[in-house]
Design a protein around this motif. Sequence first.
Motif, short mmCIF file in Angstrom:
data_model
loop_
_atom_site.label_atom_id
_atom_site.label_comp_id
_atom_site.label_asym_id
_atom_site.label_seq_id
_atom_site.Cartn_x
_atom_site.Cartn_y
_atom_site.Cartn_z
N ARG A 42 0.83 -1.21 0.00
CA ARG A 42 0.00 0.00 0.00
C ARG A 42 0.86 1.26 0.00
O ARG A 42 0.46 2.30 -0.53
CB ARG A 42 -0.92 0.02 1.21
CG ARG A 42 -2.02 -1.03 1.12
CD ARG A 42 -2.93 -0.97 2.31
NE ARG A 42 -4.01 -0.03 2.01
CZ ARG A 42 -4.67 0.67 2.91
NH1 ARG A 42 -4.37 0.56 4.19
NH2 ARG A 42 -5.65 1.47 2.56
N SER A 84 -11.08 -6.13 -4.96
CA SER A 84 -10.70 -5.47 -3.71
C SER A 84 -9.25 -5.02 -3.79
O SER A 84 -8.48 -5.48 -4.64
CB SER A 84 -10.86 -6.44 -2.53
OG SER A 84 -9.92 -7.50 -2.62
N GLU A 85 -8.88 -4.13 -2.90
CA GLU A 85 -7.49 -3.69 -2.83
C GLU A 85 -6.58 -4.88 -2.55
O GLU A 85 -5.50 -5.01 -3.12
CB GLU A 85 -7.34 -2.62 -1.75
CG GLU A 85 -5.95 -2.03 -1.70
CD GLU A 85 -5.81 -0.95 -0.63
OE1 GLU A 85 -4.97 -0.07 -0.81
OE2 GLU A 85 -6.55 -1.00 0.40
N TYR A 86 -7.05 -5.80 -1.72
CA TYR A 86 -6.25 -6.98 -1.41
C TYR A 86 -6.03 -7.85 -2.66
O TYR A 86 -4.95 -8.39 -2.87
CB TYR A 86 -6.91 -7.80 -0.30
CG TYR A 86 -6.03 -8.93 0.17
CD1 TYR A 86 -5.05 -8.72 1.13
CD2 TYR A 86 -6.15 -10.20 -0.38
CE1 TYR A 86 -4.22 -9.75 1.55
CE2 TYR A 86 -5.33 -11.24 0.03
CZ TYR A 86 -4.37 -11.00 0.99
OH TYR A 86 -3.54 -12.03 1.39
N ARG A 88 -5.88 -6.77 -5.69
CA ARG A 88 -4.85 -6.05 -6.47
C ARG A 88 -3.46 -6.41 -5.95
O ARG A 88 -2.53 -6.62 -6.72
CB ARG A 88 -5.07 -4.55 -6.40
CG ARG A 88 -6.25 -4.06 -7.17
CD ARG A 88 -6.38 -2.53 -7.07
NE ARG A 88 -7.58 -2.09 -7.72
CZ ARG A 88 -7.74 -1.98 -9.04
NH1 ARG A 88 -6.74 -2.27 -9.83
NH2 ARG A 88 -8.88 -1.59 -9.55
#
Length: 176
Positions: A42, A84-86, A88
């Motif tokens: 992140r 989801s960001e996860y 990605r």
Amino acid sequence: MPSKPPHAFTDLLAGATRSAVHLEMRDSYAVDYETGPFAEWRAGHRLDPADRSSWRRPWLSIVEEATTRGVVIRRARIVSEPVSEYTRFLHSFTFTNLAAGEKVRWLPRRQASTIALPGNDYWLFDDHTVYWNHFTGDGNSAGGEVADDQATAKLCSEAFEAVWARATPHDQYEIH
């Protein structure tokens, strides 16, 4: 009925002679927003394809050992879109799984609606031993469980093959 106590996952993979397939159906797993690989990602850190020593070990070494002895390892991920960001995050380093010898495909969840799927993520070894992955609601591991009955293996094999047939190979899957 699952057997108790469960075998160590690494022992099951070490004992596989032909195949190991893994079905992942969650949009996130044990997300730590403060520390660790996800937090680093992140913050902008990305794995360097040229620096294999920085990749996730010992997992990739275990995969390399299995594929070197002829075990075909396939992983299918069912994902919600937009991802989801996860997801990605997972997608960003899946090249390491491929380099270790895994084959990886992605299936948008909406394309899985007509597939009968088991209720948990799992590994299936040599089409006969299932290792269920149990998770808490927030994605932390809640342990594993082994099942070695024919009906369970058949359910998992058929589900995985149906997902695999519809899924997109990693190098062709575009994140949405």
